[in-house]
Motif scaffolding. Structure first.
Motif, PDB file in Angstrom:
ATOM      1  N   ASP A   4      38.020  32.850 -35.625  1.00 16.28           N
ATOM      2  CA  ASP A   4      38.115  31.493 -35.106  1.00 16.28           C
ATOM      3  C   ASP A   4      37.063  31.190 -34.046  1.00 16.28           C
ATOM      4  O   ASP A   4      36.650  30.048 -33.889  1.00 16.28           O
ATOM      5  CB  ASP A   4      39.499  31.229 -34.504  1.00 16.28           C
ATOM      6  N   ASN A   5      36.608  32.181 -33.327  1.00 14.44           N
ATOM      7  CA  ASN A   5      35.663  31.916 -32.247  1.00 14.44           C
ATOM      8  C   ASN A   5      34.225  32.310 -32.610  1.00 14.44           C
ATOM      9  O   ASN A   5      33.349  32.252 -31.757  1.00 14.44           O
ATOM     10  CB  ASN A   5      36.103  32.620 -30.962  1.00 14.44           C
ATOM     11  N   HIS A   6      33.969  32.663 -33.839  1.00 17.28           N
ATOM     12  CA  HIS A   6      32.616  33.086 -34.232  1.00 17.28           C
ATOM     13  C   HIS A   6      31.604  31.962 -34.076  1.00 17.28           C
ATOM     14  O   HIS A   6      30.505  32.190 -33.566  1.00 17.28           O
ATOM     15  CB  HIS A   6      32.599  33.588 -35.675  1.00 17.28           C
ATOM     16  N   TYR A   7      31.960  30.759 -34.531  1.00 20.79           N
ATOM     17  CA  TYR A   7      31.014  29.656 -34.436  1.00 20.79           C
ATOM     18  C   TYR A   7      30.753  29.306 -32.977  1.00 20.79           C
ATOM     19  O   TYR A   7      29.596  29.070 -32.589  1.00 20.79           O
ATOM     20  CB  TYR A   7      31.516  28.419 -35.183  1.00 20.79           C
ATOM     21  N   ARG A   8      31.751  29.297 -32.145  1.00 16.53           N
ATOM     22  CA  ARG A   8      31.573  29.010 -30.719  1.00 16.53           C
ATOM     23  C   ARG A   8      30.635  30.029 -30.090  1.00 16.53           C
ATOM     24  O   ARG A   8      29.735  29.679 -29.330  1.00 16.53           O
ATOM     25  CB  ARG A   8      32.917  29.008 -29.996  1.00 16.53           C
ATOM     26  N   ARG A   9      30.807  31.304 -30.431  1.00 16.08           N
ATOM     27  CA  ARG A   9      29.931  32.344 -29.901  1.00 16.08           C
ATOM     28  C   ARG A   9      28.498  32.165 -30.409  1.00 16.08           C
ATOM     29  O   ARG A   9      27.542  32.394 -29.680  1.00 16.08           O
ATOM     30  CB  ARG A   9      30.455  33.723 -30.270  1.00 16.08           C
ATOM     31  N   TYR A  10      28.350  31.741 -31.664  1.00 16.61           N
ATOM     32  CA  TYR A  10      27.021  31.479 -32.219  1.00 16.61           C
ATOM     33  C   TYR A  10      26.332  30.358 -31.439  1.00 16.61           C
ATOM     34  O   TYR A  10      25.159  30.473 -31.073  1.00 16.61           O
ATOM     35  CB  TYR A  10      27.133  31.107 -33.706  1.00 16.61           C
ATOM     36  N   VAL A  11      27.054  29.264 -31.173  1.00 16.48           N
ATOM     37  CA  VAL A  11      26.478  28.136 -30.440  1.00 16.48           C
ATOM     38  C   VAL A  11      26.079  28.564 -29.031  1.00 16.48           C
ATOM     39  O   VAL A  11      24.987  28.225 -28.554  1.00 16.48           O
ATOM     40  CB  VAL A  11      27.461  26.948 -30.408  1.00 16.48           C
ATOM     41  N   GLU A  12      26.929  29.334 -28.363  1.00 11.53           N
ATOM     42  CA  GLU A  12      26.602  29.818 -27.019  1.00 11.53           C
ATOM     43  C   GLU A  12      25.360  30.710 -27.047  1.00 11.53           C
ATOM     44  O   GLU A  12      24.487  30.593 -26.192  1.00 11.53           O
ATOM     45  CB  GLU A  12      27.781  30.586 -26.429  1.00 11.53           C
ATOM     46  N   HIS A  13      25.267  31.572 -28.035  1.00 11.46           N
ATOM     47  CA  HIS A  13      24.106  32.462 -28.167  1.00 11.46           C
ATOM     48  C   HIS A  13      22.830  31.658 -28.400  1.00 11.46           C
ATOM     49  O   HIS A  13      21.806  31.907 -27.762  1.00 11.46           O
ATOM     50  CB  HIS A  13      24.329  33.450 -29.309  1.00 11.46           C
ATOM     51  N   ARG A  14      22.875  30.703 -29.321  1.00 10.32           N
ATOM     52  CA  ARG A  14      21.689  29.900 -29.631  1.00 10.32           C
ATOM     53  C   ARG A  14      21.233  29.101 -28.424  1.00 10.32           C
ATOM     54  O   ARG A  14      20.044  29.025 -28.139  1.00 10.32           O
ATOM     55  CB  ARG A  14      21.970  28.936 -30.790  1.00 10.32           C
ATOM     56  N   SER A  15      22.181  28.522 -27.693  1.00  4.53           N
ATOM     57  CA  SER A  15      21.781  27.711 -26.540  1.00  4.53           C
ATOM     58  C   SER A  15      21.236  28.590 -25.410  1.00  4.53           C
ATOM     59  O   SER A  15      20.396  28.143 -24.636  1.00  4.53           O
ATOM     60  CB  SER A  15      22.951  26.863 -26.052  1.00  4.53           C
ATOM     61  N   ARG A  16      21.692  29.817 -25.335  1.00  2.08           N
ATOM     62  CA  ARG A  16      21.217  30.729 -24.291  1.00  2.08           C
ATOM     63  C   ARG A  16      19.856  31.334 -24.654  1.00  2.08           C
ATOM     64  O   ARG A  16      18.969  31.423 -23.813  1.00  2.08           O
ATOM     65  CB  ARG A  16      22.251  31.835 -24.086  1.00  2.08           C
ATOM     66  N   SER A  55      25.233  23.147 -38.092  1.00  2.00           N
ATOM     67  CA  SER A  55      26.573  22.570 -38.033  1.00  2.00           C
ATOM     68  C   SER A  55      27.581  23.669 -38.346  1.00  2.00           C
ATOM     69  O   SER A  55      27.225  24.721 -38.905  1.00  2.00           O
ATOM     70  CB  SER A  55      26.713  21.443 -39.051  1.00  2.00           C
ATOM     71  N   GLU A  56      28.811  23.449 -37.992  1.00  2.00           N
ATOM     72  CA  GLU A  56      29.823  24.472 -38.246  1.00  2.00           C
ATOM     73  C   GLU A  56      29.973  24.734 -39.739  1.00  2.00           C
ATOM     74  O   GLU A  56      30.118  25.875 -40.175  1.00  2.00           O
ATOM     75  CB  GLU A  56      31.168  24.061 -37.640  1.00  2.00           C
ATOM     76  N   ARG A  57      29.886  23.688 -40.525  1.00  2.00           N
ATOM     77  CA  ARG A  57      29.991  23.841 -41.981  1.00  2.00           C
ATOM     78  C   ARG A  57      28.849  24.709 -42.526  1.00  2.00           C
ATOM     79  O   ARG A  57      29.070  25.604 -43.342  1.00  2.00           O
ATOM     80  CB  ARG A  57      29.972  22.468 -42.623  1.00  2.00           C
TER      81      ARG A  57
END
Length: 63
Positions: free
Chosen positions: A21-33, A42-44
């Motif tokens: 459930d939190n994989h996409y959130r972690r991906y977004v945090e990683h990319r922005s960092r 996009s999540e899809r």
């Protein structure tokens, strides 16, 4: 009641981690960092990419 709520949150977090459930959130945090300013999938599209990767290499799946 506070201790029961804390345990429920921990179990919920653990279960969500197992289910991805939190994989996409972690991906977004990683990319922005690591790549600030770059576009983020996009999540899809993210889940489609993950699914396609397991189709190409079935050993990456757990089950």
């Amino acid at each position: 009641m506070g201790r029961v709520t804390a345990y429920a949150r921990q179990i919920s977090w653990y279960w969500g981690s197992l289910m991805g459930d939190n994989h996409y959130r972690r991906y977004v945090e990683h990319r922005s960092r690591t790549h600030p300013g770059d576009p983020v999938m996009s999540e899809r599209d993210y889940w489609r990419m993950r699914h396609d990767a397991t189709e190409r290499n079935p050993q990456t799946r757990c089950c």
